[in-house]
Design an enzyme around this catalytic site. Structure first.
Site, mmCIF file in Angstrom:
data_model
loop_
_atom_site.group_PDB
_atom_site.id
_atom_site.type_symbol
_atom_site.label_atom_id
_atom_site.label_comp_id
_atom_site.label_asym_id
_atom_site.label_seq_id
_atom_site.Cartn_x
_atom_site.Cartn_y
_atom_site.Cartn_z
ATOM 1 C CE LYS A 112 -24.789 -42.419 27.022
ATOM 2 N NZ LYS A 112 -25.343 -43.789 26.859
ATOM 3 C CG ASP B 276 -25.068 -47.051 29.316
ATOM 4 O OD1 ASP B 276 -25.987 -46.921 30.142
ATOM 5 O OD2 ASP B 276 -24.746 -46.165 28.500
#
Length: 279
Positions: A72, A109
């Protein structure tokens, strides 16, 4: 430009380990429901060292990528730009490959957490508690920055983690106070509790659930329910699961990668539930 059902396009989830990922199940269910019969979605076990080489081989048929740990942050230097949401937590879980060749990063997210909470009736809270201080906890703080009007207390195990959480709070303009994990049972009285810890970590707290709990957001989904979530439900509290988060962040990915909106939330959720039941 909106994707056409006749376009043969590719997408995939990358990470290591990756065999457990439900992303292919969710995205393929969406493609089927949307009539994108020529779209495919795969998984590749890729670590930080292999990521640049994988990107170098991406052709024009690629529409997007989902990223999990440990990629990420490692992906960010490989991108042409990132969204403000991704920049706020220095983490990208979505890459959209545009028709003009650009690679743009986002983080679904955070809005996925907000959407999952909203689905369970939580639009705004005046305070909240977070259990844990890892990567997911920073995303939880970013989500709380959108819906929490007061203090957030983060229960952590070390001074270093406590300092990190306070720094994230300052960066997100969120009032964050830290407390020792030994006092984590106090968190369970908050209007919203977000558990971001690995499996088994919160099991010992199940016996401390109050008689009238409010809302628990437990980011785990396998195994499910956790001991804490089961006890919470038994006492009549609202529970948001990791599958809720997984579905809603994937919904946003599907919409960005295909250009089709809204993505089929219920079809994706049912596909995820079936996959978990078969494990």
């Amino acid at each position: 430009m909106r994707a056409r059902a006749t376009d043969a396009r590719r997408a995939a989830v990358l990470g290591k380990p990756i065999a457990h990922s439900l992303s292919p199940v969710l995205h393929r269910a969406a493609y089927e429901e949307l009539g994108l019969t020529d779209w495919s979605y795969d998984r590749f076990e890729i670590d930080e060292a292999a990521l640049p080489g994988f990107f170098a081989e991406l052709g024009p048929e690629w529409a997007g990528l989902s990223l999990t740990m440990p990629l990420k942050r490692a992906v960010m230097p490989l991108l042409d730009g990132i969204s403000e949401t991704a920049a706020s937590v220095e983490a990208v879980n979505t890459v959209v490959l545009t028709e003009d060749g650009r690679r743009v990063g986002d983080n679904t997210d955070i809005p996925g957490m907000v959407a999952a909470l909203r689905e369970h009736g939580v639009e705004q809270v005046d305070s909240a508690a977070i259990l844990g201080a890892g990567a997911t906890a920073s995303s939880a703080l970013a989500a709380l920055a959108r819906i929490c009007t007061g203090e957030v207390v983060a229960y952590v195990r070390s001074d270093a983690r406590a300092a990190e959480m306070r720094q994230w709070g300052e960066r997100l303009d969120l009032d964050v106070r830290t407390a020792d994990w030994a006092d984590a049972d106090r968190a369970l009285h908050a209007p919203l509790v977000i558990a971001t810890t690995p499996a088994g970590t919160t099991d010992a707290l199940a016996g401390a659930v109050p008689e009238r709990p409010a809302t628990l957001f437990d980011v785990l989904y396998d195994p499910w329910p956790t001991a804490l979530a089961a006890r919470w439900s038994m006492f009549g509290g609202a529970v948001v699961s990791g599958l809720d988060l997984l579905v809603h962040q994937a919904v946003l990915q599907v919409e960005q990668m295909t250009g089709q909106s809204p993505a089929p939330v219920e079809a994706m959720r049912k596909a995820g539930e079936r996959a978990l039941a078969n494990r």
